[in-house]
Design a protein around this motif. Structure first.
Motif, PDB file in Angstrom:
ATOM      1  N   ALA A   1       2.984   8.554   3.127  1.00  0.00           N
ATOM      2  CA  ALA A   1       2.252   8.560   4.214  1.00  0.00           C
ATOM      3  C   ALA A   1       0.718   7.951   4.100  1.00  0.00           C
ATOM      4  O   ALA A   1       0.335   7.142   5.213  1.00  0.00           O
ATOM      5  N   VAL A   2       0.309   8.141   2.997  1.00  0.00           N
ATOM      6  CA  VAL A   2      -1.288   7.412   2.986  1.00  0.00           C
ATOM      7  C   VAL A   2      -1.150   5.884   2.926  1.00  0.00           C
ATOM      8  O   VAL A   2      -1.847   5.330   3.574  1.00  0.00           O
ATOM      9  N   TYR A   3      -0.133   5.448   2.224  1.00  0.00           N
ATOM     10  CA  TYR A   3       0.212   3.953   2.039  1.00  0.00           C
ATOM     11  C   TYR A   3       0.559   3.438   3.438  1.00  0.00           C
ATOM     12  O   TYR A   3       0.248   2.185   3.829  1.00  0.00           O
ATOM     13  N   TYR A   4       1.416   4.284   4.026  1.00  0.00           N
ATOM     14  CA  TYR A   4       1.689   3.663   5.600  1.00  0.00           C
ATOM     15  C   TYR A   4       0.678   3.541   6.288  1.00  0.00           C
ATOM     16  O   TYR A   4       0.461   2.420   7.116  1.00  0.00           O
ATOM     17  N   ALA A   5      -0.248   4.567   6.165  1.00  0.00           N
ATOM     18  CA  ALA A   5      -1.312   4.633   7.073  1.00  0.00           C
ATOM     19  C   ALA A   5      -2.272   3.412   6.714  1.00  0.00           C
ATOM     20  O   ALA A   5      -2.637   2.686   7.724  1.00  0.00           O
ATOM     21  N   LEU A   6      -2.482   3.146   5.395  1.00  0.00           N
ATOM     22  CA  LEU A   6      -3.219   1.983   5.033  1.00  0.00           C
ATOM     23  C   LEU A   6      -2.726   0.634   5.514  1.00  0.00           C
ATOM     24  O   LEU A   6      -3.477  -0.108   5.965  1.00  0.00           O
ATOM     25  N   SER A   7      -1.463   0.430   5.335  1.00  0.00           N
ATOM     26  CA  SER A   7      -0.738  -0.629   5.746  1.00  0.00           C
ATOM     27  C   SER A   7      -1.022  -0.780   7.147  1.00  0.00           C
ATOM     28  O   SER A   7      -1.142  -2.261   7.714  1.00  0.00           O
ATOM     29  N   GLU A   8      -1.022   0.272   7.937  1.00  0.00           N
ATOM     30  CA  GLU A   8      -1.386  -0.235   9.464  1.00  0.00           C
ATOM     31  C   GLU A   8      -2.794  -0.384   9.793  1.00  0.00           C
ATOM     32  O   GLU A   8      -2.913  -1.522  10.523  1.00  0.00           O
ATOM     33  N   LEU A   9      -3.469  -0.088   9.059  1.00  0.00           N
ATOM     34  CA  LEU A   9      -4.937  -0.227   9.351  1.00  0.00           C
ATOM     35  C   LEU A   9      -5.346  -1.616   8.607  1.00  0.00           C
ATOM     36  O   LEU A   9      -6.382  -2.204   9.250  1.00  0.00           O
ATOM     37  N   LYS A  10      -4.620  -2.240   7.935  1.00  0.00           N
ATOM     38  CA  LYS A  10      -4.845  -3.448   7.334  1.00  0.00           C
ATOM     39  C   LYS A  10      -4.040  -4.515   7.661  1.00  0.00           C
ATOM     40  O   LYS A  10      -3.919  -5.706   7.323  1.00  0.00           O
ATOM     41  N   LYS A  11      -2.859  -4.106   8.927  1.00  0.00           N
ATOM     42  CA  LYS A  11      -2.217  -5.197   9.236  1.00  0.00           C
ATOM     43  C   LYS A  11      -2.768  -6.406   9.799  1.00  0.00           C
ATOM     44  O   LYS A  11      -2.302  -7.601   9.500  1.00  0.00           O
ATOM     45  N   GLU A  12      -3.855  -6.206  10.674  1.00  0.00           N
ATOM     46  CA  GLU A  12      -4.726  -7.419  11.064  1.00  0.00           C
ATOM     47  C   GLU A  12      -5.120  -8.272  10.368  1.00  0.00           C
ATOM     48  O   GLU A  12      -5.475  -9.420  10.736  1.00  0.00           O
ATOM     49  N   GLU A  13      -5.470  -7.670   9.159  1.00  0.00           N
ATOM     50  CA  GLU A  13      -6.062  -8.443   7.901  1.00  0.00           C
ATOM     51  C   GLU A  13      -5.164  -9.410   7.192  1.00  0.00           C
ATOM     52  O   GLU A  13      -5.281 -10.368   6.523  1.00  0.00           O
ATOM     53  N   GLY A  14      -3.606  -9.141   7.702  1.00  0.00           N
ATOM     54  CA  GLY A  14      -2.668  -9.876   6.766  1.00  0.00           C
ATOM     55  C   GLY A  14      -2.342  -9.426   5.305  1.00  0.00           C
ATOM     56  O   GLY A  14      -1.812 -10.208   4.708  1.00  0.00           O
ATOM     57  N   ASP A  15      -2.930  -8.203   4.930  1.00  0.00           N
ATOM     58  CA  ASP A  15      -2.848  -7.727   3.663  1.00  0.00           C
ATOM     59  C   ASP A  15      -1.521  -6.624   3.681  1.00  0.00           C
ATOM     60  O   ASP A  15      -1.414  -5.894   4.375  1.00  0.00           O
ATOM     61  N   ALA A  16      -0.566  -7.133   3.102  1.00  0.00           N
ATOM     62  CA  ALA A  16       0.797  -6.453   2.828  1.00  0.00           C
ATOM     63  C   ALA A  16       0.955  -5.878   1.550  1.00  0.00           C
ATOM     64  O   ALA A  16       1.952  -5.112   1.391  1.00  0.00           O
ATOM     65  N   THR A  17      -0.336  -5.835   0.779  1.00  0.00           N
ATOM     66  CA  THR A  17      -0.098  -4.809  -0.396  1.00  0.00           C
ATOM     67  C   THR A  17       0.171  -3.331  -0.112  1.00  0.00           C
ATOM     68  O   THR A  17       1.380  -2.785  -0.756  1.00  0.00           O
ATOM     69  N   ALA A  18      -0.251  -2.736   0.799  1.00  0.00           N
ATOM     70  CA  ALA A  18      -0.097  -1.453   1.203  1.00  0.00           C
ATOM     71  C   ALA A  18       1.215  -1.213   1.669  1.00  0.00           C
ATOM     72  O   ALA A  18       2.060  -0.137   1.461  1.00  0.00           O
ATOM     73  N   LEU A  19       1.982  -2.121   2.467  1.00  0.00           N
ATOM     74  CA  LEU A  19       3.239  -2.072   2.996  1.00  0.00           C
ATOM     75  C   LEU A  19       4.203  -2.208   1.795  1.00  0.00           C
ATOM     76  O   LEU A  19       5.267  -1.327   1.672  1.00  0.00           O
ATOM     77  N   SER A  20       4.095  -3.025   0.805  1.00  0.00           N
ATOM     78  CA  SER A  20       4.933  -3.116  -0.495  1.00  0.00           C
ATOM     79  C   SER A  20       5.088  -1.706  -1.028  1.00  0.00           C
ATOM     80  O   SER A  20       6.043  -1.319  -1.511  1.00  0.00           O
ATOM     81  N   ILE A  21       3.808  -1.075  -1.179  1.00  0.00           N
ATOM     82  CA  ILE A  21       3.725   0.380  -1.926  1.00  0.00           C
ATOM     83  C   ILE A  21       4.384   1.308  -1.172  1.00  0.00           C
ATOM     84  O   ILE A  21       5.097   2.013  -1.793  1.00  0.00           O
ATOM     85  N   THR A  22       4.056   1.250   0.080  1.00  0.00           N
ATOM     86  CA  THR A  22       5.071   2.184   1.020  1.00  0.00           C
ATOM     87  C   THR A  22       6.430   2.096   0.691  1.00  0.00           C
ATOM     88  O   THR A  22       7.024   3.091   0.498  1.00  0.00           O
ATOM     89  N   ASN A  23       6.975   0.831   0.870  1.00  0.00           N
ATOM     90  CA  ASN A  23       8.295   0.802   0.618  1.00  0.00           C
ATOM     91  C   ASN A  23       8.887   1.192  -0.554  1.00  0.00           C
ATOM     92  O   ASN A  23      10.204   1.825  -0.725  1.00  0.00           O
TER      93      ASN A  23
END
Length: 214
Positions: free
Chosen positions: A169-191
């Protein structure tokens, strides 16, 4: 795996460290706290909607916050827990310790087939557990069954995550907050964390056979 976080407040603190690199986390009532809590709850929804029967969402009536837990003589319908989704057993038990009686769970579509019998059966429908009205239901017996529940959402700082790895949940939230920056690192960790939870959820218990015996 050691769980790094468990409550809403500790998740807020950890997300603040990852996102803002700050030691001062937002507190309840502040905009970031509200938005981040909403993101955690979206993550809980995503986790719950996976095609998995999560072990963490199986609960007994005894441990539920509500739902009728004892019988009343002559009463054949009993309220289910608010978070009840479906039963996890083919039987409902009345009684306690080793003095219990089993009532077979039938599908509601089968009810008319049993209109005249006095067998011990029951069914779940629209928020209630119903027993065969042709049976005698004794007074003050403990009702026992396991059920699959809805995931609990977070509202206050001390609320705890049900999932085995709240860092999802933490990394999902981080991936959403960083979405506009184009940083997909947190999304990868979420998955990755979601897949690991799935694998662990499906693993057999210790010494459990993984194939059929001849």
């Amino acid at each position: 795996m050691a769980t790094i976080i468990s409550t809403l407040d500790t998740a807020i603190t950890y997300l603040n460290t990852l996102y803002n690199a700050s030691s001062t986390a937002p507190t309840s009532g502040e905009e970031d706290y509200t938005v981040w809590t909403s993101l955690f709850n979206i993550a809980i929804n995503l986790w719950e909607s996976e095609s998995e029967l999560w072990a963490e969402l199986v609960q007994s009536l005894a441990s539920a916050a509500d739902g009728t837990k004892t019988t009343t003589a002559g009463t054949y319908s009993y309220a289910l827990p608010t978070l009840f989704k479906f039963p996890m057993s083919g039987y409902v038990w009345l009684g306690s310790n080793t003095n219990k009686t089993a009532y077979k769970v039938i599908k509601v579509q089968e009810k008319q087939l049993h209109e005249n019998d006095t067998d011990r059966w029951c069914y779940f429908l629209n928020g209630y557990l119903y027993f065969n009205p042709n049976c005698t239901i004794p007074d003050a017996l403990t009702i026992n069954y396991d059920f699959y529940k809805e995931a609990t959402k977070l509202t206050t700082g001390s609320d705890t995550f049900e999932m085995s790895d709240p860092m999802f949940a933490v990394y999902y939230a981080l991936s959403e907050l960083k979405k506009e920056e184009g940083d997909a690192t947190a999304l990868s960790i979420t998955n990755q964390k979601l897949e690991i939870m799935k694998d662990r959820n499906e693993m057999p218990a210790w010494f459990q056979e993984t194939s059929l015996l001849n």
